[in-house]
Scaffold this motif. Structure first.
Motif, PDB file in Angstrom:
ATOM      1  N   ALA A  28      16.348  17.928   8.356  1.00 20.20           N
ATOM      2  CA  ALA A  28      17.130  16.688   8.476  1.00 20.20           C
ATOM      3  C   ALA A  28      17.825  16.388   7.157  1.00 20.20           C
ATOM      4  CB  ALA A  28      16.221  15.531   8.863  1.00 20.20           C
ATOM      5  N   HIS A  29      19.059  15.982   7.225  1.00 19.32           N
ATOM      6  CA  HIS A  29      19.777  15.656   5.999  1.00 19.32           C
ATOM      7  C   HIS A  29      19.156  14.442   5.301  1.00 19.32           C
ATOM      8  CE1 HIS A  29      21.804  12.100   7.612  1.00 19.32           C
ATOM      9  NE2 HIS A  29      22.258  12.810   8.636  1.00 19.32           N
TER      10      HIS A  29
ATOM     11  N   LEU B 256      22.760  27.537   8.267  1.00 17.39           N
ATOM     12  CA  LEU B 256      23.777  26.822   9.024  1.00 17.39           C
ATOM     13  C   LEU B 256      23.704  25.337   8.715  1.00 17.39           C
ATOM     14  CD1 LEU B 256      23.137  28.560  12.466  1.00 17.39           C
ATOM     15  CD2 LEU B 256      24.940  29.122  10.814  1.00 17.39           C
ATOM     16  N   SER B 257      24.775  24.636   8.999  1.00 16.38           N
ATOM     17  CA  SER B 257      24.815  23.197   8.745  1.00 16.38           C
ATOM     18  C   SER B 257      25.718  22.511   9.758  1.00 16.38           C
ATOM     19  CB  SER B 257      25.333  22.920   7.330  1.00 16.38           C
ATOM     20  OG  SER B 257      25.595  21.544   7.141  1.00 16.38           O
ATOM     21  N   SER B 258      25.372  21.272  10.072  1.00 14.79           N
ATOM     22  CA  SER B 258      26.295  20.392  10.776  1.00 14.79           C
ATOM     23  C   SER B 258      27.575  20.271   9.940  1.00 14.79           C
ATOM     24  CB  SER B 258      25.654  19.015  10.939  1.00 14.79           C
ATOM     25  OG  SER B 258      26.633  18.019  11.154  1.00 14.79           O
TER      26      SER B 258
ATOM     27  N   VAL C 254      20.596  22.755   8.803  1.00 19.71           N
ATOM     28  CA  VAL C 254      20.562  21.383   8.301  1.00 19.71           C
ATOM     29  C   VAL C 254      21.387  20.513   9.241  1.00 19.71           C
ATOM     30  CG1 VAL C 254      21.000  19.858   6.342  1.00 19.71           C
ATOM     31  CG2 VAL C 254      20.370  22.257   5.943  1.00 19.71           C
ATOM     32  N   THR C 255      20.751  19.495   9.803  1.00 23.32           N
ATOM     33  CA  THR C 255      21.430  18.679  10.804  1.00 23.32           C
ATOM     34  C   THR C 255      20.919  17.241  10.747  1.00 23.32           C
ATOM     35  OG1 THR C 255      22.062  18.589  13.149  1.00 23.32           O
ATOM     36  CG2 THR C 255      19.858  19.435  12.650  1.00 23.32           C
TER      37      THR C 255
ATOM     38  N   ILE D   5      17.746  16.674  15.805  1.00 24.29           N
ATOM     39  CA  ILE D   5      16.451  17.347  15.731  1.00 24.29           C
ATOM     40  C   ILE D   5      15.497  16.794  16.786  1.00 24.29           C
ATOM     41  CG2 ILE D   5      14.422  17.758  14.278  1.00 24.29           C
ATOM     42  CD1 ILE D   5      16.301  17.861  11.881  1.00 24.29           C
ATOM     43  N   ARG D   6      15.505  15.490  16.980  1.00 23.78           N
ATOM     44  CA  ARG D   6      14.643  14.891  18.003  1.00 23.78           C
ATOM     45  C   ARG D   6      14.965  15.464  19.385  1.00 23.78           C
ATOM     46  NH1 ARG D   6      16.142   8.881  17.030  1.00 23.78           N
ATOM     47  NH2 ARG D   6      14.825   8.471  18.864  1.00 23.78           N
ATOM     48  N   VAL D   7      16.242  15.534  19.690  1.00 26.82           N
ATOM     49  CA  VAL D   7      16.658  16.054  20.991  1.00 26.82           C
ATOM     50  C   VAL D   7      16.389  17.558  21.083  1.00 26.82           C
ATOM     51  CG1 VAL D   7      18.659  16.398  22.497  1.00 26.82           C
ATOM     52  CG2 VAL D   7      18.337  14.204  21.335  1.00 26.82           C
ATOM     53  N   ALA D   8      16.535  18.271  19.976  1.00 22.78           N
ATOM     54  CA  ALA D   8      16.251  19.709  19.965  1.00 22.78           C
ATOM     55  C   ALA D   8      14.778  19.970  20.272  1.00 22.78           C
ATOM     56  CB  ALA D   8      16.621  20.308  18.615  1.00 22.78           C
TER      57      ALA D   8
END
Length: 199
Positions: A10-11, A56-58, A145-146, A151-154
């Protein structure tokens, strides 16, 4: 079969997170968020990503800045973008609760709803779910990184939980969630974690 190891990071803190606002893609880390990310990187001198890792990143500034602070050089992945909050972007939660209480209730209680004209939580789940399913059989180690909501939904998708379960999950800034797969399904792996290493 070579397994896949995925770290979702998480960012760091942004002004929107601290003030309970619906954040936008252009918002970067606040001063405290940047300091915390740099401190996390410095606290683990063993923490270096391998040349074999995929980072990877958002596209959001907060995510790319967090990745950089952690010593990563990510490739932007649009599937990791935050939920599109439409007309609510940049507005405070309290403001929406005051001005549009029924719409906010609808969004909080119905994952398919998008009263703000943006993306519903169900649509977000479909987007991140497709991406997760594509990573499951690829093998290798991935650091992504997102955003906390992503992340919760993932997690909900990876563990095949009812979508409404996302409301019961709390992902703090700089939190790390590790998922592993041997191809058939994802498993949530809990343990001591380092923010920017894949091991």
């Amino acid at each position: 079969m070579t397994g896949t190891s995925l770290r979702l990071v998480a960012h760091g803190h942004t002004a929107a997170l601290r003030r309970a606002r619906f954040g936008g893609a252009d918002e970067g880390l606040d001063e405290g968020g940047l300091r915390a990310a740099l401190a996390r990187a410095g606290s683990d001198r063993r923490g270096h990503s391998s040349a074999d890792d995929t980072c990877l990143s958002s596209p959001a500034a907060a995510a790319t800045q967090t990745a950089s602070a952690l010593g990563l050089r990510p490739t932007v992945e649009t599937a990791l973008a935050n939920c599109d909050y439409g007309d609510w972007t940049g507005r405070a939660f309290e403001e929406i609760a005051h001005d549009h209480p029924q719409a906010l209730h609808e969004w909080l209680s119905t994952p398919d709803a998008a009263p703000h004209g943006g993306e519903s939580v169900a649509a977000l789940r479909d987007r991140i779910g497709r991406w997760l399913d594509g990573q499951r059989t690829g093998g290798g180690r991935i650091i992504a990184v997102t955003h906390p909501l992503v992340i919760r939904v993932a997690i909900v998708h990876a563990l095949d939980l009812p979508l409404a379960t996302y409301r019961q999950l709390d992902v703090e800034p700089l939190a790390i969630v590790r998922l592993t797969s041997q191809g058939a399904r994802w498993q949530l792996r809990l343990g001591a974690a380092r923010a920017h290493t894949p091991a």
